[in-house]
Structures are given as structure tokens and as C-alpha cells.
Enzyme design. Structure first.
Site, short mmCIF file in Angstrom:
data_model
loop_
_atom_site.label_atom_id
_atom_site.label_comp_id
_atom_site.label_asym_id
_atom_site.label_seq_id
_atom_site.Cartn_x
_atom_site.Cartn_y
_atom_site.Cartn_z
N GLU A 125 7.44 -6.70 -0.34
CA GLU A 125 7.59 -6.75 1.11
C GLU A 125 8.80 -7.58 1.50
O GLU A 125 9.02 -8.68 0.95
CB GLU A 125 6.33 -7.36 1.74
CG GLU A 125 6.36 -7.48 3.25
CD GLU A 125 5.09 -8.10 3.82
OE1 GLU A 125 4.91 -8.02 5.05
OE2 GLU A 125 4.26 -8.64 3.05
N LYS A 153 5.66 -1.64 9.52
CA LYS A 153 4.37 -2.32 9.52
C LYS A 153 3.74 -2.25 10.90
O LYS A 153 4.35 -2.62 11.91
CB LYS A 153 4.57 -3.78 9.10
CG LYS A 153 3.31 -4.55 8.76
CD LYS A 153 3.69 -5.92 8.21
CE LYS A 153 2.49 -6.68 7.69
NZ LYS A 153 2.88 -7.98 7.10
N CYS A 202 0.99 -5.15 3.06
CA CYS A 202 0.30 -6.44 3.18
C CYS A 202 -1.08 -6.28 3.83
O CYS A 202 -1.90 -5.49 3.37
CB CYS A 202 1.19 -7.44 3.91
SG CYS A 202 0.76 -9.18 3.60
#
Length: 331
Positions: free
Chosen positions: A45, A128, A162
Site C-alpha cells: 500500500e 481506496k 488494507c
């Protein structure tokens, strides 16, 4: 379709505030992975652009604002020259490349994953959906218009970033797209992460690849340029103190750990994924959006339209034409 693919997750630190140097490091690591025979390489990430671990972006002082300016300058435009270079790397080493970046769109930053194929084509991106906790101070929110799953010769490839992996409805949406190679770059190196990834692999009947950065304090700039937490009381800036412990892992659709986790340093962790051989065996027992679903009582509707703050009812060219017509009328 090929039966197996050799996949590598990269556990390494960005070079913070230095995107060109991070790209150089990415190419070095990609070359090493290709030498292992890897056909798919997944980076952590925010690898390009950097994850500002420990920094207090609630600081609205001149120093805090300058820190965000530098972070914004380290982000990349998509498309842009850095994307072109990543595409060139993918072609040079003949790999599918999946990497976390910090995307700059005007003055808003996004935590984004980019996808490239072995011919050097940029395939697309995933932004995200929900930045976690303090990340909301410096990253914007994505939407479901950028949640792709790509058909590859090795299986259907996508990414969930995540703590999006803790969002059961989003996981279900990705299962609904048929994801088979589930890339989960993360900033979570905690004790429970491997358990989370194991659950996802079993629930989705897919291979899960989760790369995580490994960083020491000295991988970030020294104070006062970069303060790790409001003070450096607990972390010496020139030390080898570990501030991000890694834990990268590859897990099979049956929940078996195939590579990792490693908490000792930077490295490449590789496994052979037999998508055609193993996923049907896993789905035989449990297919979360197939024979084990109950669409008559539980179903999910996903809004995959782009969510934009400003919409114009006419195109800019049409507006200009109308303005010209008004000018003619005045004459």
C-alpha cells in the site's frame, strides 16, 4: 488458461519524499522478482508516494502545512510519467504488476492501487473506498467506479486495500465479480492481520496476496523535517528502530499459508498459485456468492457510478456555443 502462476509479494520501504528514488527501488525489486520466475508481483500500500506513518497531519502550523505540501508533491498523477515508467517496467520484466501509489487528483490525494500487464499496458486503478482513522486527514474517499477485477491468463485479478478487507459488503462485491487472485496491500502489520487474510481466503475461495512495508525510523527523514509522532521521545531518528514490522503473506483458498509472514526485514516472498486446480476444490465446500448464498433473503446492490461533487448539465463546448449566440444577439 494457464494452470499456475508464480506470484511474489514485496516487503520493502518507500524512500519517503523521493518518488524517483522509490521508482528506482521498485525496478530493482521487480528485477529480483522476475529472476525468481515470478509472473505476478504485488507491492505494498502507498509504496509509490509513501505512507506517512507516525506523522501528525492534524498539525496546522506552518511546519505541518509544509509537510503536506511535500507529501502532495511526492504523489503521482494517474495517468502521468510515473505511470508510464511503471508500465515500462512491467513490460521489461514481463510481469503483471500491482502496486500501491499515492494518487494526486488536483489537490486531493487518494490511496490507490494500479494494475499493469506484461505487455506494458496500464489496465486501471482502484481507489481506496474508506481511509482508516487518521488517514482521513490526508486521503480522499474512493467510490465503486474504481473496483476492477481483470481477466488474466492465470485467473481474475483485483485488489482490496488494507481495512477495506474488514468491510464485509465490499468483500462480497468483489466476490460477486469473481475475484480469484485477491491482492490486499496493507499498512496493518499487527498480530491479527494474518488471521484476517486467512478468513478472506477461505470466505472468498481465492488466493490472497498481502504485501506490507517494512520500515525503520531511519527510512523516514530526520526531525525537524519529519516528526515521527508529536515528539521523537520514543524513537531515535538515526536508529534501526522498527516502526513498521512487515508481515507480508500469501494464503491459499483453503487457508494454508504459502509464503510468509516475515517480520525480520525487507524481502520477496513467493509462491505458486494453482488457480484452476485449487479454487474449484475450495468452492465445492463453500461458494459465498454461489451455492452458499441465499439471494431470496440476502442480497447486495452496489452503486458503481462515479460520485462527483459537481455536475454540469451541458458540455463546456455547448456552453461556449450558447455564449457566442448570446453575443450575436446583443449585436
Amino acid at each position: 488458461m494457464s494452470s499456475t502462476v508464480r506470484a511474489t509479494v514485496v516487503q520493502a520501504s518507500s524512500i519517503f519524499y523521493d518518488t524517483p528514488a522509490t521508482l528506482d527501488k521498485a525496478e530493482k525489486l521487480l528485477k529480483e522478482a522476475a529472476a525468481l520466475g515470478s509472473q505476478l508481483v504485488v507491492f505494498p500500500e502507498a509504496f509509490i508516494g509513501g505512507y506517512p506513518r507516525g506523522y501528525n497531519f492534524a498539525d496546522q502550523s506552518p511546519r505541518g502545512k509544509e509537510s503536506f505540501r511535500k507529501y502532495h508533491a511526492s504523489a503521482i498523477n494517474v495517468p502521468g510519467p510515473e505511470v508510464d515508467r511503471l508500465a515500462t517496467m512491467a513490460a521489461k520484466y514481463k510481469v503483471y504488476l500491482v502496486t500501491g501509489v499515492v494518487e494526486r487528483d488536483g489537490y486531493t490525494l487518494y490511496c490507490t492501487v494500479l494494475f499493469f500487464d506484461p505487455e506494458g499496458n496500464y489496465l486501471g486503478k482502484h481507489r481506496k473506498l474508506m481511509p482508516t482513522y487518521w488517514e482521513r486527514l490526508f486521503w480522499g474517499f474512493g467510490d465503486c467506479s474504481t473496483t476492477p477485477v481483470y481477466d488474466t491468463p492465470y485467473g481474475k485479478l483485483g485488489s482490496v486495500i488494507c481495512w477495506e478487507n474488514r468491510m464485509p459488503l465490499f468483500r462480497t462485491a468483489m466476490y460477486g465479480k469473481g475475484i480469484e487472485i485477491y491482492c490486499a496491500p496493507t499498512a496493518d502489520s499487527g498480530d491479527t492481520w494474518v488471521s484476517t487474510m486467512t478468513h478472506v481466503a477461505i470466505e472468498g475461495g481465492c488466493y490472497v496476496l498481502s504485501p506490507i512495508q517494512f520500515c525503520r525510523r531511519k527510512d523516514y527523514p530526520p526531525p525537524p523535517e519529519y516528526l515521527y509522532s508529536p515528539s521523537e521521545e520514543y524513537v531515535a531518528p538515526d536508529s534501526d528502530s522498527i516502526v513498521w514490522a512487515g508481515g507480508s503473506v500469501i494464503i491459499s483458498p483453503h487457508g494454508d499459508v504459502l509464503a510468509g509472514p516475515n517480520y525480520e526485514g525487507e524481502g520477496l516472498f513467493t509462491a505458486d498459485l494453482d488457480v484452476r486446480g485449487e479454487i474449484p476444490k475450495a468452492k465445492f465446500r463453500f461458494d459465498v456468492v454461489g451455492h452458499y448464498s441465499r439471494a431470496d433473503v440476502l442480497n447486495l446492490t452496489v452503486n458503481n457510478h462515479p460520485l462527483v461533487p459537481v455536475t454540469f448539465t451541458a458540455s463546456p463546448s455547448k456552453i461556449k456555443e450558447d455564449e457566442k449566440m448570446d453575443e450575436c444577439k446583443d449585436i
